[in-house]
Design an enzyme around this catalytic site. Sequence first.
Site, PDB file in Angstrom:
ATOM      1  N   ASN A  12      11.803  -2.586 -41.941  1.00 37.98           N
ATOM      2  CA  ASN A  12      11.887  -1.185 -41.499  1.00 37.98           C
ATOM      3  C   ASN A  12      11.497  -1.160 -40.025  1.00 37.98           C
ATOM      4  O   ASN A  12      10.314  -1.246 -39.699  1.00 37.98           O
ATOM      5  CB  ASN A  12      10.939  -0.319 -42.347  1.00 37.98           C
ATOM      6  CG  ASN A  12      10.884   1.119 -41.861  1.00 37.98           C
ATOM      7  OD1 ASN A  12      11.666   1.520 -40.989  1.00 37.98           O
ATOM      8  ND2 ASN A  12       9.970   1.902 -42.417  1.00 37.98           N
ATOM      9  N   LYS A  14      11.647   1.218 -38.022  1.00 33.23           N
ATOM     10  CA  LYS A  14      11.125   2.535 -37.603  1.00 33.23           C
ATOM     11  C   LYS A  14      11.810   2.965 -36.297  1.00 33.23           C
ATOM     12  O   LYS A  14      13.023   2.747 -36.166  1.00 33.23           O
ATOM     13  CB  LYS A  14       9.592   2.490 -37.515  1.00 33.23           C
ATOM     14  CG  LYS A  14       8.986   1.981 -38.844  1.00 33.23           C
ATOM     15  CD  LYS A  14       7.500   2.096 -38.925  1.00 33.23           C
ATOM     16  CE  LYS A  14       7.016   1.585 -40.286  1.00 33.23           C
ATOM     17  NZ  LYS A  14       5.574   1.681 -40.457  1.00 33.23           N
ATOM     18  N   HIS A  99       9.535   7.712 -46.923  1.00 32.37           N
ATOM     19  CA  HIS A  99       8.506   6.902 -46.263  1.00 32.37           C
ATOM     20  C   HIS A  99       7.293   7.779 -45.952  1.00 32.37           C
ATOM     21  O   HIS A  99       7.437   8.967 -45.654  1.00 32.37           O
ATOM     22  CB  HIS A  99       9.061   6.291 -44.973  1.00 32.37           C
ATOM     23  CG  HIS A  99       8.162   5.239 -44.423  1.00 32.37           C
ATOM     24  ND1 HIS A  99       7.069   5.544 -43.665  1.00 32.37           N
ATOM     25  CD2 HIS A  99       8.163   3.892 -44.564  1.00 32.37           C
ATOM     26  CE1 HIS A  99       6.431   4.420 -43.359  1.00 32.37           C
ATOM     27  NE2 HIS A  99       7.086   3.407 -43.892  1.00 32.37           N
ATOM     28  N   GLU A 101       5.537   8.036 -43.436  1.00 30.94           N
ATOM     29  CA  GLU A 101       5.570   8.667 -42.112  1.00 30.94           C
ATOM     30  C   GLU A 101       6.413   9.935 -42.142  1.00 30.94           C
ATOM     31  O   GLU A 101       6.271  10.796 -41.263  1.00 30.94           O
ATOM     32  CB  GLU A 101       6.083   7.653 -41.072  1.00 30.94           C
ATOM     33  CG  GLU A 101       5.004   6.599 -40.794  1.00 30.94           C
ATOM     34  CD  GLU A 101       5.538   5.244 -40.381  1.00 30.94           C
ATOM     35  OE1 GLU A 101       6.723   5.123 -40.040  1.00 30.94           O
ATOM     36  OE2 GLU A 101       4.730   4.277 -40.421  1.00 30.94           O
ATOM     37  N   GLU A 171       3.655   1.544 -50.868  1.00 33.32           N
ATOM     38  CA  GLU A 171       3.106   1.388 -49.526  1.00 33.32           C
ATOM     39  C   GLU A 171       1.829   2.222 -49.417  1.00 33.32           C
ATOM     40  O   GLU A 171       1.904   3.424 -49.105  1.00 33.32           O
ATOM     41  CB  GLU A 171       4.114   1.869 -48.484  1.00 33.32           C
ATOM     42  CG  GLU A 171       5.414   1.102 -48.495  1.00 33.32           C
ATOM     43  CD  GLU A 171       6.104   1.142 -47.133  1.00 33.32           C
ATOM     44  OE1 GLU A 171       6.333   0.067 -46.577  1.00 33.32           O
ATOM     45  OE2 GLU A 171       6.375   2.235 -46.623  1.00 33.32           O
ATOM     46  N   GLY A 177       0.599  -0.254 -40.821  1.00 32.95           N
ATOM     47  CA  GLY A 177       0.381  -0.339 -39.380  1.00 32.95           C
ATOM     48  C   GLY A 177      -1.078  -0.497 -38.985  1.00 32.95           C
ATOM     49  O   GLY A 177      -1.425  -0.370 -37.816  1.00 32.95           O
ATOM     50  N   SER A 217       1.338  -3.839 -43.658  1.00 33.63           N
ATOM     51  CA  SER A 217       0.745  -4.978 -42.937  1.00 33.63           C
ATOM     52  C   SER A 217       1.117  -6.331 -43.549  1.00 33.63           C
ATOM     53  O   SER A 217       0.304  -7.255 -43.553  1.00 33.63           O
ATOM     54  CB  SER A 217      -0.778  -4.819 -42.831  1.00 33.63           C
ATOM     55  OG  SER A 217      -1.093  -3.645 -42.090  1.00 33.63           O
TER      56      SER A 217
HETATM   57  P1  13P Z   1       3.620  -2.251 -41.275  1.00 32.90           P
HETATM   58  O1  13P Z   1       4.217  -3.535 -41.837  1.00 32.90           O
HETATM   59  O2  13P Z   1       3.746  -2.157 -39.803  1.00 32.90           O
HETATM   60  O3  13P Z   1       2.246  -2.029 -41.788  1.00 32.90           O
HETATM   61  O4  13P Z   1       4.520  -1.057 -41.857  1.00 32.90           O
HETATM   62  C1  13P Z   1       4.808  -0.999 -43.207  1.00 32.90           C
HETATM   63  C2  13P Z   1       5.823   0.042 -43.437  1.00 32.90           C
HETATM   64  O5  13P Z   1       5.577   1.214 -43.230  1.00 32.90           O
HETATM   65  C3  13P Z   1       7.155  -0.381 -43.883  1.00 32.90           C
HETATM   66  O6  13P Z   1       7.938   0.694 -44.279  1.00 32.90           O
END
Ligand code: 13P
Length: 264
Positions: A12, A14, A99, A101, A171, A177, A217
């Site tokens: 992803n 983003k 997601h 976010e 997640e 992140g 992560s």
């Molecule tokens: P990170 O791997 O940066 O923690 O992000 C995970 C994520 O949100 C994947 O959709």
Amino acid sequence: MPLNRPLLIAGNWKMNPTLRADAVALATAVRDGVGPESTVHVAVCPPAVYLEAVDAVLENSPIGLGAQNMHWEPSGAYTGELAGAMLIDVGCTHVILGHSERRHGLGETDEQINQKLRAALAVGLIPIVCLGERLAEREAGRTEQILETQLNGSLAGLEPERAAGVVLAYEPVWAIGTGKVASPDQAQAAHAFIRRWLAERFGAAIASRVIVQYGGSVKPDNAAGLLEQPDIDGALVGGASLNAGDFLGIVQAARAVSAAGKRH
Ligand code: 13P
């Protein structure tokens, strides 16, 4: 006993990278590293404006192409939105839905995610539906309750025959992140809960076919420990998917777990 489902490693990206040339270069490096065939399923999810360019790079490769969101309506007056048919038209195979976010940053609801899920399935996209608790919810012992609410809401009305084609991504928001990966045991416990919910809802045979990814992560050095868990069927990778070497390191870890005979 080998499990009845492949591993799926998806990147992803983003809102990265911010240049088309960088997106093409990243996709090219991933394509070349994955090679012409792969027992482990791999997908990349670039920003929508780069989907077409990345699709051209991935032509004749086994790598899937995912969008990061879509609208539930098939077309119409929805400024700034993208329809499922558009995503199919530019080569998408997958779409990430719900997601964190978008849930927590933009107020997306389980009901909206459910509408998007139906729209994605209607056009033949494989939905990757994200779930996960926030830190305060975990600390209050509410992880399973949150997952149950998200599953009930976002998968409402899903027909059993379609359920096996849906990918879920657990997640935990506190792991996204932050560099704070869930331990393999913590993640496995949540995945086992999700699998039990699926079995209750759709029956054991279908539940055993649903891919449930872990996200938060994931890096090359922690991927194997997670992927060895019986109910963790892949990874949804954020930060590490922006570096081809790191992403390929995670794919490699998945291949090693797969080759060790725990998976088909
Ligand atoms: P990170 O791997 O940066 O923690 O992000 C995970 C994520 O949100 C994947 O959709």
